[in-house]
Each structure stands twice: as structure tokens, then as C-alpha cells.
Design a protein around this motif. Structure first.
Motif, PDB file in Angstrom:
ATOM      1  N   CYS A 174     -40.587  42.977 -20.053  1.00 40.84           N
ATOM      2  CA  CYS A 174     -42.037  42.791 -21.028  1.00 40.84           C
ATOM      3  C   CYS A 174     -42.293  43.444 -22.075  1.00 40.84           C
ATOM      4  CB  CYS A 174     -43.086  43.028 -19.706  1.00 40.84           C
ATOM      5  SG  CYS A 174     -43.201  44.825 -19.462  1.00 40.84           S
ATOM      6  N   GLU A 175     -41.445  44.346 -22.384  1.00 44.90           N
ATOM      7  CA  GLU A 175     -41.590  45.035 -23.648  1.00 44.90           C
ATOM      8  C   GLU A 175     -42.735  46.137 -23.668  1.00 44.90           C
ATOM      9  OE1 GLU A 175     -40.663  43.711 -28.068  1.00 44.90           O
ATOM     10  OE2 GLU A 175     -41.203  41.909 -27.142  1.00 44.90           O
ATOM     11  N   SER A 176     -42.936  46.616 -22.473  1.00 47.19           N
ATOM     12  CA  SER A 176     -44.004  47.591 -22.379  1.00 47.19           C
ATOM     13  C   SER A 176     -43.490  48.938 -22.853  1.00 47.19           C
ATOM     14  CB  SER A 176     -44.702  47.667 -21.055  1.00 47.19           C
ATOM     15  OG  SER A 176     -45.526  46.819 -20.652  1.00 47.19           O
ATOM     16  N   LEU A 177     -44.221  49.908 -23.541  1.00 50.09           N
ATOM     17  CA  LEU A 177     -43.444  51.154 -23.673  1.00 50.09           C
ATOM     18  C   LEU A 177     -43.459  51.904 -22.286  1.00 50.09           C
ATOM     19  CD1 LEU A 177     -44.898  52.773 -26.948  1.00 50.09           C
ATOM     20  CD2 LEU A 177     -42.466  52.408 -26.336  1.00 50.09           C
ATOM     21  N   LEU A 178     -42.401  52.595 -22.259  1.00 49.22           N
ATOM     22  CA  LEU A 178     -42.488  53.133 -20.835  1.00 49.22           C
ATOM     23  C   LEU A 178     -42.523  54.815 -21.027  1.00 49.22           C
ATOM     24  CD1 LEU A 178     -39.530  51.442 -19.332  1.00 49.22           C
ATOM     25  CD2 LEU A 178     -41.749  51.082 -18.741  1.00 49.22           C
ATOM     26  N   LYS A 179     -43.230  55.198 -22.159  1.00 53.16           N
ATOM     27  CA  LYS A 179     -43.514  56.661 -22.273  1.00 53.16           C
ATOM     28  C   LYS A 179     -44.643  57.152 -21.324  1.00 53.16           C
ATOM     29  CE  LYS A 179     -44.087  59.664 -26.053  1.00 53.16           C
ATOM     30  NZ  LYS A 179     -44.848  60.001 -27.417  1.00 53.16           N
ATOM     31  N   GLY A 180     -44.372  57.914 -20.444  1.00 57.59           N
ATOM     32  CA  GLY A 180     -45.266  58.401 -19.381  1.00 57.59           C
ATOM     33  C   GLY A 180     -45.490  57.481 -18.128  1.00 57.59           C
ATOM     34  N   GLU A 181     -44.640  56.232 -18.203  1.00 59.57           N
ATOM     35  CA  GLU A 181     -44.928  55.320 -17.068  1.00 59.57           C
ATOM     36  C   GLU A 181     -43.651  55.406 -16.151  1.00 59.57           C
ATOM     37  OE1 GLU A 181     -47.211  52.458 -17.343  1.00 59.57           O
ATOM     38  OE2 GLU A 181     -48.368  53.313 -18.665  1.00 59.57           O
ATOM     39  N   PRO A 182     -43.996  55.062 -15.112  1.00 61.08           N
ATOM     40  CA  PRO A 182     -42.660  54.844 -14.103  1.00 61.08           C
ATOM     41  C   PRO A 182     -41.540  53.889 -14.779  1.00 61.08           C
ATOM     42  CG  PRO A 182     -44.418  54.174 -12.973  1.00 61.08           C
ATOM     43  CD  PRO A 182     -45.125  54.548 -14.305  1.00 61.08           C
ATOM     44  N   LYS A 183     -40.290  54.409 -14.762  1.00 58.25           N
ATOM     45  CA  LYS A 183     -39.267  53.605 -15.261  1.00 58.25           C
ATOM     46  C   LYS A 183     -38.178  53.364 -14.203  1.00 58.25           C
ATOM     47  CE  LYS A 183     -39.313  56.754 -19.396  1.00 58.25           C
ATOM     48  NZ  LYS A 183     -40.282  57.624 -18.866  1.00 58.25           N
ATOM     49  N   GLU A 184     -37.837  52.293 -13.935  1.00 56.45           N
ATOM     50  CA  GLU A 184     -37.044  51.791 -12.990  1.00 56.45           C
ATOM     51  C   GLU A 184     -35.681  51.071 -13.249  1.00 56.45           C
ATOM     52  OE1 GLU A 184     -39.264  49.851  -9.656  1.00 56.45           O
ATOM     53  OE2 GLU A 184     -40.852  51.140 -10.427  1.00 56.45           O
ATOM     54  N   ILE A 185     -34.654  51.808 -12.706  1.00 57.73           N
ATOM     55  CA  ILE A 185     -33.630  50.832 -13.112  1.00 57.73           C
ATOM     56  C   ILE A 185     -33.274  49.886 -12.293  1.00 57.73           C
ATOM     57  CG2 ILE A 185     -30.934  51.419 -13.310  1.00 57.73           C
ATOM     58  CD1 ILE A 185     -32.123  53.433 -14.957  1.00 57.73           C
ATOM     59  N   ASP A 186     -33.006  48.625 -13.047  1.00 61.14           N
ATOM     60  CA  ASP A 186     -33.170  47.353 -12.302  1.00 61.14           C
ATOM     61  C   ASP A 186     -31.712  46.868 -12.153  1.00 61.14           C
ATOM     62  OD1 ASP A 186     -34.054  45.049 -11.122  1.00 61.14           O
ATOM     63  OD2 ASP A 186     -33.595  43.897 -13.161  1.00 61.14           O
ATOM     64  N   HIS A 187     -31.109  46.080 -11.114  1.00 60.84           N
ATOM     65  CA  HIS A 187     -29.962  45.338 -10.897  1.00 60.84           C
ATOM     66  C   HIS A 187     -30.448  43.814 -11.610  1.00 60.84           C
ATOM     67  CE1 HIS A 187     -28.735  48.765  -8.429  1.00 60.84           C
ATOM     68  NE2 HIS A 187     -27.688  48.557  -8.998  1.00 60.84           N
ATOM     69  N   PHE A 188     -29.624  43.674 -12.723  1.00 62.83           N
ATOM     70  CA  PHE A 188     -30.164  42.221 -13.026  1.00 62.83           C
ATOM     71  C   PHE A 188     -30.008  41.396 -12.193  1.00 62.83           C
ATOM     72  CE2 PHE A 188     -29.530  38.233 -15.640  1.00 62.83           C
ATOM     73  CZ  PHE A 188     -30.823  38.203 -16.201  1.00 62.83           C
ATOM     74  N   ILE A 189     -28.644  41.338 -11.866  1.00 58.44           N
ATOM     75  CA  ILE A 189     -28.019  40.336 -10.485  1.00 58.44           C
ATOM     76  C   ILE A 189     -28.189  41.247  -9.400  1.00 58.44           C
ATOM     77  CG2 ILE A 189     -26.209  39.062  -9.563  1.00 58.44           C
ATOM     78  CD1 ILE A 189     -25.184  38.957 -12.441  1.00 58.44           C
ATOM     79  N   GLU A 190     -29.121  40.903  -8.449  1.00 60.06           N
ATOM     80  CA  GLU A 190     -29.553  41.752  -7.518  1.00 60.06           C
ATOM     81  C   GLU A 190     -28.269  42.051  -6.556  1.00 60.06           C
ATOM     82  OE1 GLU A 190     -32.777  39.326  -5.439  1.00 60.06           O
ATOM     83  OE2 GLU A 190     -32.854  38.377  -7.674  1.00 60.06           O
ATOM     84  N   VAL A 191     -28.460  43.456  -5.937  1.00 59.45           N
ATOM     85  CA  VAL A 191     -27.294  43.726  -5.133  1.00 59.45           C
ATOM     86  C   VAL A 191     -27.004  42.956  -3.938  1.00 59.45           C
ATOM     87  CG1 VAL A 191     -26.653  45.971  -3.780  1.00 59.45           C
ATOM     88  CG2 VAL A 191     -27.932  46.263  -5.905  1.00 59.45           C
ATOM     89  N   ALA A 192     -28.323  42.391  -3.376  1.00 60.53           N
ATOM     90  CA  ALA A 192     -27.773  41.564  -2.179  1.00 60.53           C
ATOM     91  C   ALA A 192     -26.821  40.473  -2.828  1.00 60.53           C
ATOM     92  CB  ALA A 192     -29.309  40.904  -1.812  1.00 60.53           C
ATOM     93  N   ILE A 193     -26.978  39.961  -3.869  1.00 57.31           N
ATOM     94  CA  ILE A 193     -26.247  38.888  -4.382  1.00 57.31           C
ATOM     95  C   ILE A 193     -24.628  39.290  -4.725  1.00 57.31           C
ATOM     96  CG2 ILE A 193     -26.063  37.217  -6.185  1.00 57.31           C
ATOM     97  CD1 ILE A 193     -28.134  36.504  -3.987  1.00 57.31           C
ATOM     98  N   ALA A 194     -24.829  40.153  -5.554  1.00 54.77           N
ATOM     99  CA  ALA A 194     -23.591  40.874  -6.201  1.00 54.77           C
ATOM    100  C   ALA A 194     -23.461  42.576  -5.881  1.00 54.77           C
ATOM    101  CB  ALA A 194     -23.281  40.460  -7.842  1.00 54.77           C
ATOM    102  N   PRO A 195     -23.077  42.753  -4.680  1.00 56.56           N
ATOM    103  CA  PRO A 195     -22.759  44.236  -4.229  1.00 56.56           C
ATOM    104  C   PRO A 195     -21.707  44.866  -5.255  1.00 56.56           C
ATOM    105  CG  PRO A 195     -22.119  42.762  -2.629  1.00 56.56           C
ATOM    106  CD  PRO A 195     -22.686  42.128  -3.665  1.00 56.56           C
ATOM    107  N   GLU A 196     -20.937  44.053  -5.788  1.00 52.65           N
ATOM    108  CA  GLU A 196     -19.745  44.584  -6.487  1.00 52.65           C
ATOM    109  C   GLU A 196     -20.164  45.011  -7.857  1.00 52.65           C
ATOM    110  OE1 GLU A 196     -20.090  41.474  -5.750  1.00 52.65           O
ATOM    111  OE2 GLU A 196     -19.853  39.990  -7.368  1.00 52.65           O
ATOM    112  N   LEU A 197     -21.614  44.704  -8.225  1.00 52.08           N
ATOM    113  CA  LEU A 197     -21.954  45.001  -9.695  1.00 52.08           C
ATOM    114  C   LEU A 197     -22.940  46.229  -9.518  1.00 52.08           C
ATOM    115  CD1 LEU A 197     -22.567  41.629 -11.354  1.00 52.08           C
ATOM    116  CD2 LEU A 197     -20.693  42.985 -11.546  1.00 52.08           C
ATOM    117  N   ALA A 198     -23.079  46.928  -8.262  1.00 52.56           N
ATOM    118  CA  ALA A 198     -24.096  48.082  -7.977  1.00 52.56           C
ATOM    119  C   ALA A 198     -23.978  48.918  -9.168  1.00 52.56           C
ATOM    120  CB  ALA A 198     -23.749  48.580  -6.879  1.00 52.56           C
ATOM    121  N   TYR A 199     -22.720  49.178  -9.628  1.00 51.68           N
ATOM    122  CA  TYR A 199     -22.698  50.476 -10.661  1.00 51.68           C
ATOM    123  C   TYR A 199     -21.945  50.083 -11.860  1.00 51.68           C
ATOM    124  CZ  TYR A 199     -23.500  53.260  -6.627  1.00 51.68           C
ATOM    125  OH  TYR A 199     -24.080  53.859  -5.289  1.00 51.68           O
TER     126      TYR A 199
END
Ligand SMILES: [Zn+2]
Length: 222
Positions: A61-86
Motif C-alpha cells: 500500500c506504500e504506507s510509510l512504516l516509520k514508527g508503525e508495526p512492520k510485518e514480514i509477509d510470505h508473498f506465496i503463503e507458507v501453507a501453499i509453498a512451505p519450501e519458500l519459508a526462508y
């Protein structure tokens, strides 16, 4: 959303990815619902590199994350592609709004825009803005699904984008006021740069800014 050029993989992932992945797969063999370790893929050096990729903004969404919670997201969800977890190319930086995305079963990831793969032209061809409100381009299923998947049209985002848009508008109106006072037809280079600045990728909501300024103040740029 706009295109994000991914920087090189952080050293810690190069060194540890296989080991972390193996551990996760062992855990998963015992418990099918096991999750990868967020303290590993959320390692400060990975987080920092992701922040550098997007100029400290949410990838979606292009929101600035300064001072906001930042989360690391798996673009392809772990449930779909566990091999891409890291896997570096599957790790995205997200605000809490966009991380709470619609699951792959409802909106598959290959049917939406990908900020690390879709060019700005492709993004603009599928998504646009009416002032601060995001909407899909007419007939664009991809645009519609992208907005739905990452909740890009929430009231909170409208509010944040609206506030930023007012700032842009005030700058443009001030320039216009100076042009009238000086009986000028065109903005000075400096004034033009002030507006172009809002369209740069390190600025919040830069895609919205570009669409807005090109639509309403195109005469300033010709
Ligand atoms: Zn976001």
C-alpha cells in the motif's frame, strides 16, 4: 503499489537458509500446521534489507512504516509453498493492514499484481486512483483482485492517503498562487521539482501522487 527493485539477498539468508528450511521441514513432518520461525525470517538484517528495498514503505500500500508495526509477509503463503519459508524473493515487507491478506484459496497469488515483478506500467494498467480512493481499471480482474487481496481500499488507508493528498494539493495550489501573482504561465524548475518529488519511489503513496498530479496538473509538466 509500485514496482520494487529487490536488493541482493542478506548474508544471513545465504548462510542459514538451508539449515533453517531443513529444521522447519522436520518440524512440519511431526506437525502439519507448524509455522516457520518468525524470529529467523524476521531477523533484523533481513528486515533492514527489506526496508531498504521499499524505502521503509509497505510493499503493497506504500504506507510509510516509520514508527508503525512492520510485518514480514510470505508473498506465496507458507501453507501453499512451505519450501519458500526462508526464500529471499518470497519475503515482503508489509503493514498490518496488508499482511492480513485474503487467503490463496479465495484469491490465488498468481491472479494479483506482484510489487516485485509487476512494472509500474502494468500496475497502472490495472489499478488507478480517484483522488485518494483506489479502484481497478475498467474490466481489470487483476486490479480488482489485488485490491481485495491486500485490502487496499480500507477506510484507514483512504484516511491516510487523503491526508497525504491534501499536502500535495496544498503544494500545487501554492505554486499556482505564485504563478498568478507573478503572471507566469509555467512553474519554475524549482516548483516543478517540488511536485515531481511526490512521485518519487521513496515517497509515501507515490503511485497515487503521480496519477493525481498528472491528471489535475498535467499543464505544469509540459
Ligand atoms: Zn500496507
Amino acid at each position: 503499489m509500485r514496482y520494487i527493485k529487490r536488493l541482493p539477498e542478506p548474508d544471513i539468508l545465504v548462510q542459514k537458509r538451508d539449515e533453517w528450511q531443513k529444521k522447519f521441514e522436520e518440524k512440519k513432518a511431526k506437525n502439519a500446521t507448524a509455522r516457520p520461525d518468525s524470529s529467523k525470517y524476521g531477523n533484523p538484517s533481513i528486515r533492514e534489507r527489506l526496508e531498504m528495498c521499499s524505502h521503509r514503505k509497505c510493499f503493497y500500500c506504500e504506507s510509510l512504516l516509520k514508527g508503525e508495526p512492520k510485518e514480514i509477509d510470505h508473498f506465496i503463503e507458507v501453507a501453499i509453498a512451505p519450501e519458500l519459508a526462508y526464500t529471499w524473493t518470497n519475503l515482503y515487507l508489509s503493514c498490518s493492514n496488508c499482511n492480513d491478506k485474503v487467503s490463496h484459496d479465495v484469491i490465488p497469488v498468481d491472479e494479483v499484481l506482484d510489487p516485485c515483478k509487476s512494472s509500474d506500467e502494468e500496475i497502472r494498467a490495472n489499478i488507478t486512483f480517484e483522488d485518494e480512493c483506489i479502484c481497478s481499471q475498467p474490466g481489470s480482474e487483476k486490479g480488482l483482485k489485488t485490491i481485495q487481496k491486500f485490502h487496499l481500499n480500507t477506510d484507514l488507508l483512504d484516511l491516510k492517503r487523503g491526508k497525504w493528498l491534501r499536502k500535495i494539493m496544498e503544494t500545487a495550489i501554492e505554486i499556482q498562487r505564485c504563478m498568478i501573482a507573478d503572471k507566469r504561465e509555467k512553474p519554475t524548475q524549482e516548483e516543478k521539482h517540488k511536485l515531481l518529488r511526490y512521485m518519487q519511489p521513496d515517497q509515501p503513496y507515490s503511485m497515487m501522487a503521480e496519477i493525481f498530479l498528472r491528471k489535475k496538473f498535467q499543464r505544469f509538466f509540459t
